[in-house]
Design an enzyme around this catalytic site. Structure first.
Site, mmCIF file in Angstrom:
data_model
loop_
_atom_site.group_PDB
_atom_site.id
_atom_site.type_symbol
_atom_site.label_atom_id
_atom_site.label_comp_id
_atom_site.label_asym_id
_atom_site.label_seq_id
_atom_site.Cartn_x
_atom_site.Cartn_y
_atom_site.Cartn_z
ATOM 1 C CB THR A 161 -30.212 -39.876 -48.292
ATOM 2 O OG1 THR A 161 -30.136 -39.577 -46.913
ATOM 3 C CG2 THR A 161 -30.597 -41.330 -48.482
ATOM 4 N NE ARG A 189 -32.747 -39.890 -37.472
ATOM 5 C CZ ARG A 189 -32.779 -39.862 -38.797
ATOM 6 N NH1 ARG A 189 -31.775 -40.350 -39.504
ATOM 7 N NH2 ARG A 189 -33.807 -39.373 -39.446
ATOM 8 N N GLY A 191 -32.680 -43.659 -39.010
ATOM 9 C CA GLY A 191 -33.769 -43.086 -39.799
ATOM 10 C C GLY A 191 -34.502 -44.144 -40.605
ATOM 11 C CG ASP A 192 -36.065 -42.859 -44.307
ATOM 12 O OD1 ASP A 192 -35.326 -41.994 -43.780
ATOM 13 O OD2 ASP A 192 -36.121 -43.034 -45.532
ATOM 14 C CB THR A 212 -33.956 -39.018 -50.104
ATOM 15 O OG1 THR A 212 -33.363 -37.857 -49.497
ATOM 16 C CG2 THR A 212 -34.613 -38.562 -51.398
ATOM 17 N N GLY A 213 -35.262 -37.974 -47.391
ATOM 18 C CA GLY A 213 -36.002 -36.906 -46.715
ATOM 19 C C GLY A 213 -36.035 -37.135 -45.217
ATOM 20 N N GLY A 215 -36.538 -38.756 -42.186
ATOM 21 C CA GLY A 215 -36.781 -40.159 -41.873
ATOM 22 C C GLY A 215 -37.926 -40.385 -40.908
HETATM 23 N N1 ASP Z 1 -33.879 -40.170 -44.879
HETATM 24 C C1 ASP Z 1 -32.601 -39.917 -44.271
HETATM 25 C C2 ASP Z 1 -32.721 -40.104 -42.780
HETATM 26 O O1 ASP Z 1 -33.712 -39.695 -42.206
HETATM 27 C C3 ASP Z 1 -32.072 -38.547 -44.543
HETATM 28 C C4 ASP Z 1 -32.210 -38.035 -45.952
HETATM 29 O O2 ASP Z 1 -32.723 -38.697 -46.835
HETATM 30 O O3 ASP Z 1 -31.762 -36.933 -46.191
HETATM 31 O O4 ASP Z 1 -31.801 -40.600 -42.190
#
Ligand code: ASP
Length: 303
Positions: A161, A189, A191-192, A212-213, A215
């Site tokens: 991301t 789906r 995410g955050d 990032t991470g 979600g």
């Molecule tokens: N946060 C992003 C999501 O969950 C993915 C990511 O940051 O790697 O879609």
């Protein structure tokens, strides 16, 4: 206040394999250079974050725009958000296909619609109405991700991301985040990343944050707004970044990272994931770029 302008970007957190670290850092470096040129030219924080994120959406090294992970149906679905710290206006798009630059579509939603967030087919129809040409999926899908999806090669990275936060000459903050989401996600789906306060938040009174991470975990603690609230309570950018990651660790089992910029132009980077890729340019024009690796719970190592 002469700690401005400042631009900070990230290129995802997670397990970033050694062999892909150089391209990730180079990609962050290019994005921060392009965004910084906008700021150095007197451009706005909003223009700078959009420019920086577009560079990373075009770069197949990242899970955003071209090069994004494929979902279970073998398709790309993109999420993005942009937010203006002056008035808290934001625009977001979710689960869009055939859009080359979700960040630009998000900005159009903010500037030219009466809504704040559009999803799926309706968001794409809005893109066409506003003159963004459809981007055929073959332009977004890269061979590496087709091989991952077919199970022919191991997924070499768990994220990618991208995000950018800027403070411009006028003292205005802005932020943007863009993603292809998680590998093999269920179609539909979200995410955050496109959710205000989760994947991003910017408020001239506090700071600008891009996350990032995982979600599903980041949403639970509304991580970007949490970091801004910490700054509202007097914390610096780094303290707020650390505080938000501590909250994520305490309240969820998820991992992630974030970049934080406070209104004084101080930068914070924190994560509980194995790594985060980032770059920033501070007022003097000095560039810092690298991968920060987690060493212990409390002490990270920057390369
Ligand atoms: N946060 C992003 C999501 O969950 C993915 C990511 O940051 O790697 O879609």
């Amino acid at each position: 206040m002469k700690n401005l302008p400042v631009l900070v970007v990230h290129g995802g957190s997670g397990d970033i394999p050694v062999e892909t670290r150089t391209v990730r850092v180079t990609g962050c470096r290019c994005a921060v250079d392009i965004g910084w040129a906008v700021l150095a030219d007197g451009g706005s924080a909003l223009d700078a974050v959009e420019a920086a994120v577009r560079v990373m959406e075009d770069d197949p090294a990242f899970d955003a725009g071209r090069g994004s992970f494929l979902n279970r149906a073998g398709e790309i679905e993109l999420d993005g958000i942009i937010m203006d710290g002056r008035d808290l206006n934001f625009g977001a798009v979710a689960a869009v296909q055939r859009v080359r630059h979700p960040v630009t579509l998000a900005r159009l939603v903010m500037a030219e619609s009466e809504h704040a967030m559009l999803a799926g087919a309706g968001a794409e129809a809005f893109a066409r109405e506003r003159g963004l040409p459809p981007c055929p999926s073959w332009e977004l899908v890269v061979e590496r991700e087709v091989e991952h999806w077919r199970g022919e090669t191991r997924v070499s990275s768990t994220s990618g991301t991208v995000g950018a936060a800027a403070l411009d000459e006028s003292g205005n903050l802005a932020v943007a985040t863009s993603t292809g989401g998680m590998f093999n996600k269920h179609p539909g789906r979200v995410g955050d990343s496109p959710l205000v306060g989760c994947g991003a938040y910017a408020d001239n009174r506090t700071g600008a944050v891009s996350a990032t991470g995982e979600g599903e975990a980041l949403m639970k603690v509304v991580i970007s707004k949490a970091a801004c609230d910490f700054m509202a309570g007097g914390m610096t950018a780094q303290e707020a970044a650390d505080g938000a990651i501590a909250l994520l660790t305490e309240r969820t089992t998820g991992v992630g990272g974030l970049i934080v910029l406070d209104r004084q132009g101080r930068v914070g980077v924190a994560h509980n994931a194995p790594c985060i890729a980032y770059a920033y340019i501070t007022a003097g024009g000095e560039v810092t770029a690298g991968i920060e690796r987690q060493r212990t719970q409390t002490s990270n190592m920057r390369e």
